[in-house]
Design a protein around this motif. Structure first.
Motif, mmCIF file in Angstrom:
data_model
loop_
_atom_site.group_PDB
_atom_site.id
_atom_site.type_symbol
_atom_site.label_atom_id
_atom_site.label_comp_id
_atom_site.label_asym_id
_atom_site.label_seq_id
_atom_site.Cartn_x
_atom_site.Cartn_y
_atom_site.Cartn_z
ATOM 1 N N LEU A 1 0.861 -1.189 0.000
ATOM 2 C CA LEU A 1 0.000 0.000 0.000
ATOM 3 C C LEU A 1 0.891 1.231 0.000
ATOM 4 O O LEU A 1 1.041 1.903 1.008
ATOM 5 N N ASN A 2 1.494 1.533 -1.151
ATOM 6 C CA ASN A 2 2.507 2.590 -1.157
ATOM 7 C C ASN A 2 2.067 3.877 -1.850
ATOM 8 O O ASN A 2 2.871 4.771 -2.018
ATOM 9 N N LYS A 3 0.806 3.991 -2.219
ATOM 10 C CA LYS A 3 0.346 5.253 -2.802
ATOM 11 C C LYS A 3 0.320 6.318 -1.714
ATOM 12 O O LYS A 3 -0.140 6.090 -0.610
ATOM 13 N N GLY A 4 0.827 7.479 -2.025
ATOM 14 C CA GLY A 4 0.848 8.574 -1.059
ATOM 15 C C GLY A 4 2.071 8.592 -0.163
ATOM 16 O O GLY A 4 2.253 9.520 0.610
ATOM 17 N N CYS A 5 2.915 7.570 -0.274
ATOM 18 C CA CYS A 5 4.066 7.506 0.632
ATOM 19 C C CYS A 5 5.091 8.600 0.336
ATOM 20 O O CYS A 5 5.767 9.070 1.237
#
Length: 189
Positions: A124-128
């Motif tokens: 879940l790496n969107k926005g990281c």
């Protein structure tokens, strides 16, 4: 039916979590609010060398703080919310609100001078990037497959509509150098 099964799985996970916590040598970050989503431990990096955007080079055996999301707390937070955008926003805010305590933990750690940064693994790496993290691919195919299998139950519990395409999303390393973490999130008291 699915909601009831999800509730049972989360209950079982809640019971088993202290055992997982014990065997992984994780520690909690001292946080006055007790709402920190991270559990951490020191680790030696075992992947391929990589250079972060601020010039920090992470090499094999460098000391890092490994971050783990406290999945039980996170899943309980996500229950009852519909829509992947809302759930993603909840996760984003939980991580964002926990980073100042992580920065304080790293700043005050007795091994601080040897620690190069923080590392996590997530699918879940969107926005990281907006939080200051950088993503790097996991090069070891066996470790990548292992992480995909391990993340599958959490992912299935967290999202509303599981698709084969979303299950194949590869986990990635998340890195943030110590200097970047402290610059962005550490406030002198």
């Amino acid at each position: 039916m699915y909601a009831k099964m999800r509730s049972y799985v989360i209950t079982i996970w809640t019971i088993l979590d202290p055992i997982y916590y014990f065997f992984t040598r994780l520690t909690y970050i001292d946080d006055e609010s007790n709402k920190n989503i991270f559990r951490v431990r020191l680790t030696r990096y075992k992947g391929k060398s990589c250079v972060l955007s601020d010039g920090t080079t992470i090499k094999k055996n460098d000391m890092l703080v490994k971050i783990h999301l406290h999945n039980v707390i996170l899943l309980k937070e996500l229950i009852g919310h519909q829509g992947e955008t809302i759930k993603a926003r909840i996760i984003y805010n939980q991580v964002k609100n926990s980073l100042p305590s992580l920065a304080k933990y790293l700043h005050n750690h007795p091994e601080q001078s040897y620690i190069k940064g923080i590392i996590g693994i997530t699918a879940l790496n969107k926005g990281c990037r907006r939080l200051g993290f950088e993503t790097h691919s996991i090069s070891n195919k066996y470790y990548l497959l292992f992480k995909q299998v391990v993340f599958m139950p959490m992912y299935c519990l967290a999202v509303s509509n599981v698709s084969l395409k979303s299950l194949r999303r590869p986990p990635m390393y998340l890195f943030m150098s110590k200097n970047r973490l402290l610059d962005l999130y550490y406030k002198e008291e």
